[in-house]
Design a protein around this motif. Sequence first.
Motif, PDB file in Angstrom:
ATOM      1  N   ASP A   1       1.200  -1.750  -0.229  1.00 53.23           N
ATOM      2  CA  ASP A   1       0.025   0.302  -0.098  1.00 53.23           C
ATOM      3  C   ASP A   1       1.061   1.567  -0.266  1.00 53.23           C
ATOM      4  O   ASP A   1       0.287   2.443  -0.600  1.00 53.23           O
ATOM      5  N   HIS A   2       2.056   1.129  -0.092  1.00 52.47           N
ATOM      6  CA  HIS A   2       2.966   1.937   0.258  1.00 52.47           C
ATOM      7  C   HIS A   2       4.422   2.480  -0.885  1.00 52.47           C
ATOM      8  O   HIS A   2       4.214   1.432  -1.143  1.00 52.47           O
ATOM      9  N   PRO A   3       4.292   3.704  -1.175  1.00 51.91           N
ATOM     10  CA  PRO A   3       5.401   3.743  -2.670  1.00 51.91           C
ATOM     11  C   PRO A   3       6.645   3.409  -2.068  1.00 51.91           C
ATOM     12  O   PRO A   3       7.216   2.429  -1.015  1.00 51.91           O
ATOM     13  N   VAL A   4       7.690   2.491  -3.850  1.00 51.19           N
ATOM     14  CA  VAL A   4       8.797   2.134  -3.021  1.00 51.19           C
ATOM     15  C   VAL A   4       9.848   3.489  -3.003  1.00 51.19           C
ATOM     16  O   VAL A   4       9.215   4.460  -3.140  1.00 51.19           O
ATOM     17  N   GLY A   5      10.851   2.674  -1.579  1.00 51.48           N
ATOM     18  CA  GLY A   5      11.135   4.535  -1.049  1.00 51.48           C
ATOM     19  C   GLY A   5      12.398   4.754  -1.406  1.00 51.48           C
ATOM     20  O   GLY A   5      12.628   5.723  -1.739  1.00 51.48           O
ATOM     21  N   PHE A   6      12.708   4.374  -2.706  1.00 54.93           N
ATOM     22  CA  PHE A   6      13.944   4.794  -3.465  1.00 54.93           C
ATOM     23  C   PHE A   6      14.868   3.472  -4.722  1.00 54.93           C
ATOM     24  O   PHE A   6      13.701   2.429  -4.439  1.00 54.93           O
ATOM     25  N   GLN A   7      15.141   3.152  -5.351  1.00 53.85           N
ATOM     26  CA  GLN A   7      15.886   1.855  -5.960  1.00 53.85           C
ATOM     27  C   GLN A   7      16.782   1.061  -5.722  1.00 53.85           C
ATOM     28  O   GLN A   7      17.546   1.430  -4.722  1.00 53.85           O
ATOM     29  N   PRO A   8      16.165   0.129  -6.613  1.00 51.59           N
ATOM     30  CA  PRO A   8      16.811  -1.397  -6.077  1.00 51.59           C
ATOM     31  C   PRO A   8      18.381  -0.908  -5.789  1.00 51.59           C
ATOM     32  O   PRO A   8      19.529  -0.914  -6.632  1.00 51.59           O
ATOM     33  N   GLY A   9      19.328  -1.548  -4.107  1.00 51.07           N
ATOM     34  CA  GLY A   9      20.594  -1.253  -4.547  1.00 51.07           C
ATOM     35  C   GLY A   9      20.996  -0.675  -3.878  1.00 51.07           C
ATOM     36  O   GLY A   9      22.324  -0.165  -3.864  1.00 51.07           O
TER      37      GLY A   9
END
Length: 433
Positions: free
Chosen positions: A203-211
Motif C-alpha cells: 500500500d506504500h510507495p517504494v522508498g528508493f531504487q534497488p541497491g
Amino acid sequence: MSRTHTWHRTGYGRTRYGRAAAVTLAAAGLLAAAACTGLTSSGSPAAHPTATSEPSARSLDPAVSQRLDKAITQVLRQTGVPGVIVGVWQPGKGDYIRAFGVADKSSGKAMSQDLRMRIGSETKTFTVTALLRLVDEGKVGLDDPISDYVDGVPNGENITLRQLAEMRSGLYSYTDDPAFDKALMADPDRVFTPQQLLDYAFDHPVGFQPGEKFQYSNTNTILLGLVIEKASGRSLREDLDRSVLGPAGLDDTLFPEGAEFPEPHAQGYTDQTPDGEEANATDWDPSWAWAAGAMISDLQDLREWARIVATGTLLKPATQAQRLRMLPTGFPGTGYGLGIFENHGWIGHNGSLPGYQSVTVYLPETKATMVILTNTDNPYQGSENSTVFAKAITGIVTPENVYSLPPAPASSAQPTASAASSGASGSAEESAG
C-alpha cells in the motif's frame, strides 16, 4: 517479535505496539538493538577499545567469570529484564554458561539454561540459508528478479533476490504500517497470511531504487520465504526442516505452524503495548513475523548455529563468500550481507519480538561464540536490552571486539542497528519477528 525488528527486532524500529512489534521483529533486527549503554563490571560506561592487528580474548578463568557474573547481574538489575541466559564459548580459553533472574514472574521460577525462547529476527539467518541452499542446487539465482516468483511486487522486475537478502530493495516494511500495528495489537492471537502482510507493505510507495542504500525491512524476508516455497515445492517449515535444521542437527529449533511453543520455555513479557501496561506475550501467534521472525530455539542449538552460519558449513564456499560480502549500513562498525551482519568483528544476527530478545554471533578471529537470550523486549534507554548485555560481556571478554549497535530509530523501517530484529526481539535489530 517486537515485530521482528532485531536487526532490529525482527528487526524493526520500535514504537509502542504496533510499531513495537515490528521493531522487535527486526531482531530483531539486528542493528536496531545496538546498545550504547553497556557497562563494565565496575558499573562505568564500557570504553570502545582501539582494534589491533592481533585480536585477543581473555581466558574464561574464575576471575573473568566473576567479573561477568557481576556485570550481567548489574545489567539485569538496571534494565529490569526478568531473566537472561548467556553462553560464551572460546576454544582453548574456556566456556561461560549461566542463567540469571526468573523465567516466570508469577511463580518466581528461576531462569535455566535449557529453556526455549522465541528468537525473532534471527529467523532471517535460517530463511536466507534455505534460500542459499536452493542457489547451490541451481533452483534459484541471487540475481533473479522477485517478479519471477511473486506477482504484484512494486518495482518487482528490478528487485533481485540478492537485494532482498541484503536489505537494499527499497520496499516498505509492513511492520511500519499503522493499520498493521492496529490489527496486530487488537488481536495478538490473530493468524496472518504472508499475502496479508505484503498487502500492508504494498500500500506504500517504494522508498528508493534497488541497491541504492540499506534499509531494514521485514517485507524483504517475507518475500524470500515465498520464493523458497515456490522453488522447493514445499512449505517454508518443511523446507527449513529438510534443508537447514536437519543437516545442521538442530533438534530443539523449530519454525512453528501456529502459536505452539514446546516446553520447556520461559514466559515472555512486553510493555510495548498501546497503553504501556506490561503483558505476557508468551503465546501470541507469531504468524505476523513468519519468515522474518517466527522461529524458536535454545542456547545449545544457537551455539551450533552461530558457527554454522558464520563459517558456511551448509553452503558452497563461493556462496558463503557472497553471503559475507558486507555492505555499508550507515551504522559504525556494522555491515550487512545476505541475511547476516558483522558488528565489530562479530558475525551473526539479533532478534526481538514481543516478550523476547536474542543475540547469536561468532567471532572468526578467535572462533568465539556468544549467545544471549532474554525474556522481554522492553528497551533500555532506547537500546535493545540484548545489546546492553552483549556490550557488557564483550567489553570484558573480547575488549578489542566490543559488540555495539546504536539505539533503534523511531521507525522500524530503519534498522537501529535484526538486524533481528529481533523482532526479530530482535533489531540491526530487529526484531523482525
